[in-house]
Design a protein around this motif. Structure first.
Motif, PDB file in Angstrom:
ATOM      1  N   PHE A 139     -99.451  51.059  -1.814  1.00 21.45           N
ATOM      2  CA  PHE A 139     -98.991  51.791  -0.631  1.00 21.45           C
ATOM      3  C   PHE A 139     -99.616  53.182  -0.669  1.00 21.45           C
ATOM      4  CE2 PHE A 139     -95.983  54.561   1.633  1.00 21.45           C
ATOM      5  CZ  PHE A 139     -95.899  53.882   2.842  1.00 21.45           C
ATOM      6  N   PRO A 140    -100.520  53.497   0.266  1.00 26.29           N
ATOM      7  CA  PRO A 140    -101.239  54.772   0.224  1.00 26.29           C
ATOM      8  C   PRO A 140    -100.412  55.926   0.793  1.00 26.29           C
ATOM      9  CG  PRO A 140    -102.017  53.478   2.061  1.00 26.29           C
ATOM     10  CD  PRO A 140    -100.992  52.631   1.358  1.00 26.29           C
ATOM     11  N   GLY A 141     -99.284  56.177   0.185  1.00 24.88           N
ATOM     12  CA  GLY A 141     -98.397  57.247   0.630  1.00 24.88           C
ATOM     13  C   GLY A 141     -97.225  57.348  -0.323  1.00 24.88           C
ATOM     14  N   PHE A 142     -96.272  58.214   0.013  1.00 21.60           N
ATOM     15  CA  PHE A 142     -95.108  58.428  -0.848  1.00 21.60           C
ATOM     16  C   PHE A 142     -93.996  57.491  -0.391  1.00 21.60           C
ATOM     17  CE2 PHE A 142     -97.473  62.470  -0.606  1.00 21.60           C
ATOM     18  CZ  PHE A 142     -97.878  62.542  -1.937  1.00 21.60           C
ATOM     19  N   LEU A 143     -93.940  56.305  -0.992  1.00 20.92           N
ATOM     20  CA  LEU A 143     -93.032  55.262  -0.548  1.00 20.92           C
ATOM     21  C   LEU A 143     -91.570  55.672  -0.681  1.00 20.92           C
ATOM     22  CD1 LEU A 143     -92.727  52.403   0.531  1.00 20.92           C
ATOM     23  CD2 LEU A 143     -92.917  51.551  -1.819  1.00 20.92           C
ATOM     24  N   ASP A 144     -91.241  56.404  -1.725  1.00 22.18           N
ATOM     25  CA  ASP A 144     -89.843  56.805  -1.914  1.00 22.18           C
ATOM     26  C   ASP A 144     -89.380  57.781  -0.837  1.00 22.18           C
ATOM     27  OD1 ASP A 144     -91.564  58.769  -2.889  1.00 22.18           O
ATOM     28  OD2 ASP A 144     -90.120  59.486  -4.369  1.00 22.18           O
ATOM     29  N   GLU A 145     -90.334  58.390  -0.099  1.00 23.17           N
ATOM     30  CA  GLU A 145     -89.968  59.314   0.974  1.00 23.17           C
ATOM     31  C   GLU A 145     -90.036  58.658   2.356  1.00 23.17           C
ATOM     32  OE1 GLU A 145     -92.449  62.743   0.706  1.00 23.17           O
ATOM     33  OE2 GLU A 145     -92.174  62.987  -1.460  1.00 23.17           O
ATOM     34  N   ASP A 146     -90.496  57.420   2.415  1.00 22.06           N
ATOM     35  CA  ASP A 146     -90.701  56.725   3.685  1.00 22.06           C
ATOM     36  C   ASP A 146     -89.614  55.671   3.876  1.00 22.06           C
ATOM     37  OD1 ASP A 146     -91.633  55.273   5.883  1.00 22.06           O
ATOM     38  OD2 ASP A 146     -93.741  55.567   5.338  1.00 22.06           O
ATOM     39  N   ALA A 147     -88.509  56.051   4.485  1.00 20.40           N
ATOM     40  CA  ALA A 147     -87.364  55.156   4.645  1.00 20.40           C
ATOM     41  C   ALA A 147     -87.717  53.926   5.473  1.00 20.40           C
ATOM     42  CB  ALA A 147     -86.192  55.911   5.279  1.00 20.40           C
ATOM     43  N   GLY A 161    -104.661  56.914   9.225  1.00 21.70           N
ATOM     44  CA  GLY A 161    -104.147  55.827  10.051  1.00 21.70           C
ATOM     45  C   GLY A 161    -104.184  54.457   9.413  1.00 21.70           C
ATOM     46  N   SER A 162    -104.640  54.368   8.162  1.00 17.20           N
ATOM     47  CA  SER A 162    -104.755  53.054   7.521  1.00 17.20           C
ATOM     48  C   SER A 162    -103.476  52.618   6.827  1.00 17.20           C
ATOM     49  CB  SER A 162    -105.894  53.071   6.504  1.00 17.20           C
ATOM     50  OG  SER A 162    -105.580  53.928   5.414  1.00 17.20           O
ATOM     51  N   ARG A 163    -102.525  53.537   6.694  1.00 17.36           N
ATOM     52  CA  ARG A 163    -101.329  53.211   5.917  1.00 17.36           C
ATOM     53  C   ARG A 163    -100.574  52.033   6.512  1.00 17.36           C
ATOM     54  NH1 ARG A 163     -97.419  58.127   4.960  1.00 17.36           N
ATOM     55  NH2 ARG A 163     -99.389  58.870   4.086  1.00 17.36           N
ATOM     56  N   GLU A 164    -100.416  52.017   7.813  1.00 15.86           N
ATOM     57  CA  GLU A 164     -99.655  50.953   8.465  1.00 15.86           C
ATOM     58  C   GLU A 164    -100.341  49.596   8.278  1.00 15.86           C
ATOM     59  OE1 GLU A 164     -97.077  48.619  10.490  1.00 15.86           O
ATOM     60  OE2 GLU A 164     -96.774  50.660   9.744  1.00 15.86           O
ATOM     61  N   SER A 165    -101.646  49.542   8.458  1.00 14.46           N
ATOM     62  CA  SER A 165    -102.355  48.273   8.327  1.00 14.46           C
ATOM     63  C   SER A 165    -102.333  47.778   6.871  1.00 14.46           C
ATOM     64  CB  SER A 165    -103.795  48.408   8.821  1.00 14.46           C
ATOM     65  OG  SER A 165    -104.506  49.373   8.069  1.00 14.46           O
ATOM     66  N   THR A 166    -102.422  48.702   5.936  1.00 15.87           N
ATOM     67  CA  THR A 166    -102.367  48.310   4.526  1.00 15.87           C
ATOM     68  C   THR A 166    -101.005  47.739   4.176  1.00 15.87           C
ATOM     69  OG1 THR A 166    -104.009  49.978   3.897  1.00 15.87           O
ATOM     70  CG2 THR A 166    -102.577  49.142   2.160  1.00 15.87           C
ATOM     71  N   LEU A 167     -99.943  48.434   4.595  1.00 20.36           N
ATOM     72  CA  LEU A 167     -98.587  47.933   4.324  1.00 20.36           C
ATOM     73  C   LEU A 167     -98.378  46.581   4.985  1.00 20.36           C
ATOM     74  CD1 LEU A 167     -95.744  48.265   3.206  1.00 20.36           C
ATOM     75  CD2 LEU A 167     -95.152  49.560   5.280  1.00 20.36           C
ATOM     76  N   GLU A 168     -98.824  46.443   6.211  1.00 22.93           N
ATOM     77  CA  GLU A 168     -98.665  45.184   6.922  1.00 22.93           C
ATOM     78  C   GLU A 168     -99.387  44.051   6.199  1.00 22.93           C
ATOM     79  OE1 GLU A 168     -97.370  42.446   9.450  1.00 22.93           O
ATOM     80  OE2 GLU A 168     -96.756  44.555   9.472  1.00 22.93           O
TER      81      GLU A 168
END
Length: 454
Positions: free
Chosen positions: A211-219, A182-189
């Motif tokens: 960005f703690p995720g696969f940014l190229d897959e997150d439109a 659940g931290s991905r959104e707060s980190t991106l923000e």
């Protein structure tokens, strides 16, 4: 053991990020690694002692021999078992602007040779015959003056800023929170908010795995990039990546470039991975798991490469500890105009590790004659010019941005052209000089003896 035990004590910090799973391994890991690394100076000492027992070597020649053995062991330490060239002898000179400049000609290994040899000369003066002390003193003075004087001459090269404006973002996200569910959104923000203040920039730089995720897959996430990327602006950010294949899913530690529409332009995959941090060597044989969160071992990318980015100078990318390897950061066939070092030193807290990491980056700038820009999650982010001088920095634990222009690149240095061959040439030249002096002296003594007999 003393040198490495203190010098790499910061590694223990990474085990305490997940204390429950890995905390008990901290002290044994540091002690074991220190013992392993201590083998290399032990090799240098053994080689020196063996040669001294078999041949009559004394005075300056003995000092030259020890310096040669020491640097040969340092070079081995930087290459054996993927290498770990941390805290080389040359780095003792780093904070002296003129004294670090010879690395542009002979690299860090060559500068280590000079550092050790010059450091030995006073000892030679104390133990050698009194009649040679004047010569040793003169040699010591010439060596120190030459080292500093050559550096002063190089510092006369101007390194003004270019018209390329940079914005380096340091999010200061604690490692324990970085991959928490659940931290991905707060980190991106947080990164979007820090990137948003008014001000001109051409390149926006985020650190390793910002960005703690696969940014190229997150439109959706890529669409939000347009809020902080005006037209014709580019984001360089560290992100994990994955590729599906016949052998399953492969994971990569990458830096990717995005334009204002959220489209990926190019990317670089880390090629020099951290053993046990990003992959487990001999996984089929060692019953050890990775010390970092992840779905699987990372796959190494190709060798160093230069990225061409629209509207920006070509750039070499070094992710995290790739920057510590002399001569292995830049693509020799396509020379960049600067080096981007994306890193995440949050693993090491407020220890001495990030400062030592920064030291390596500064030496790469001198060696290659290129500015280095560091974007670190929790520090130390910095802009370093081609002389190894820090133009701007954000310290460990700080949250903020650096707005500054990219420094100018210098012409390719001798080390950039020829690599560690310059170090070898320096050592051979030093030995040739010693042999020439000894041969001249021997001939002079022979001539004098014949004259006495006559």
């Amino acid at each position: 053991m003393g040198q490495f035990g203190f010098g790499i004590s910061w590694i223990a910090e990474s085990f305490y990020v997940d204390t429950e799973r890995f905390g008990a391994l901290a002290i044994p890991a540091v002690a074991g690694l220190s013992a392993g690394l201590a083998i290399f100076p032990a090799i240098a000492a053994m080689l020196f002692a063996t040669i001294m027992q078999r041949r009559t070597v004394s005075g300056i020649s003995a000092g030259l021999l020890l310096a040669t053995c020491w640097v040969a062991a340092e070079w081995l330490r930087g290459h054996v078992l993927t290498g770990f060239p941390w805290n080389l002898a040359a780095y003792a000179l780093l904070d002296h602007a003129a004294l670090r400049q010879p690395a542009a000609w002979v690299g860090s290994y060559g500068l280590s040779f000079l550092t050790v040899f010059i450091g030995i000369l006073p000892g030679v003066l104390l133990v050698d015959a009194p009649k040679k002390r004047a010569f040793v003193l003169a040699l010591f003075g010439v060596a120190v003056t030459g080292l500093g004087g050559g550096g002063v001459l190089r510092l006369r090269q101007d390194v003004p800023p270019t018209d390329i404006a940079l914005r380096v973002v340091q999010g200061n996200v604690p490692q324990v929170e970085k991959w928490a569910p659940g931290s991905r959104e707060s980190t991106l923000e947080k990164y979007l908010r820090l990137s948003a203040p008014p001000g001109r920039f051409d390149l926006l730089l985020w650190p390793e795995t910002a960005f703690p995720g696969f940014l190229d897959e997150d439109a959706a996430a890529r669409t939000r990039l347009s809020t902080v990327l005006p037209d014709d602006r580019i984001l360089l950010t560290g992100v994990p990546d994955r590729l599906e294949g016949d052998g399953g899913t492969r994971y990569f530690n990458t830096v990717q470039a995005y334009d204002s529409s959220g489209e990926i332009l190019t990317g670089y995959a880390k090629h020099h991975l951290v053993p046990f941090g990003e992959y487990v060597p001999l996984r089929g044989w060692l019953p050890i798991e990775r010390l970092t969160e992840g779905l699987g071992d990372f796959t190494p990318g190709p060798e160093p490469r230069t990225l061409a980015i629209p509207g920006a100078p070509p750039v070499a990318v070094a992710i995290c500890y790739e920057i510590i390897f002399p001569g292995h950061v830049v693509d020799d066939l396509f020379r960049p105009d600067w080096i981007f070092n994306a890193t995440n030193d949050a693993w090491f807290g407020t220890s001495i590790g990030p400062e030592q990491h920064l030291a390596s980056a500064r030496m790469r700038a001198v060696e290659e004659g290129l500015p280095v820009v560091r974007a670190a999650n929790t520090g130390i982010s910095a802009i370093i010019d081609a002389n190894g001088e820090i133009v701007a920095r954000l310290d460990t634990g700080q949250t903020g941005v650096i707005d500054a222009n990219l420094p100018t690149a210098l012409a390719p240095t001798p080390y950039a052209r020829f690599g560690d061959w310059t170090s070898l040439a320096l050592i051979c030249a030093a030995w040739a000089l010693i042999f020439a002096v000894r041969l001249t002296k021997r001939r002079s003594n022979t001539k004098y003896s014949r004259s006495e007999e006559s």
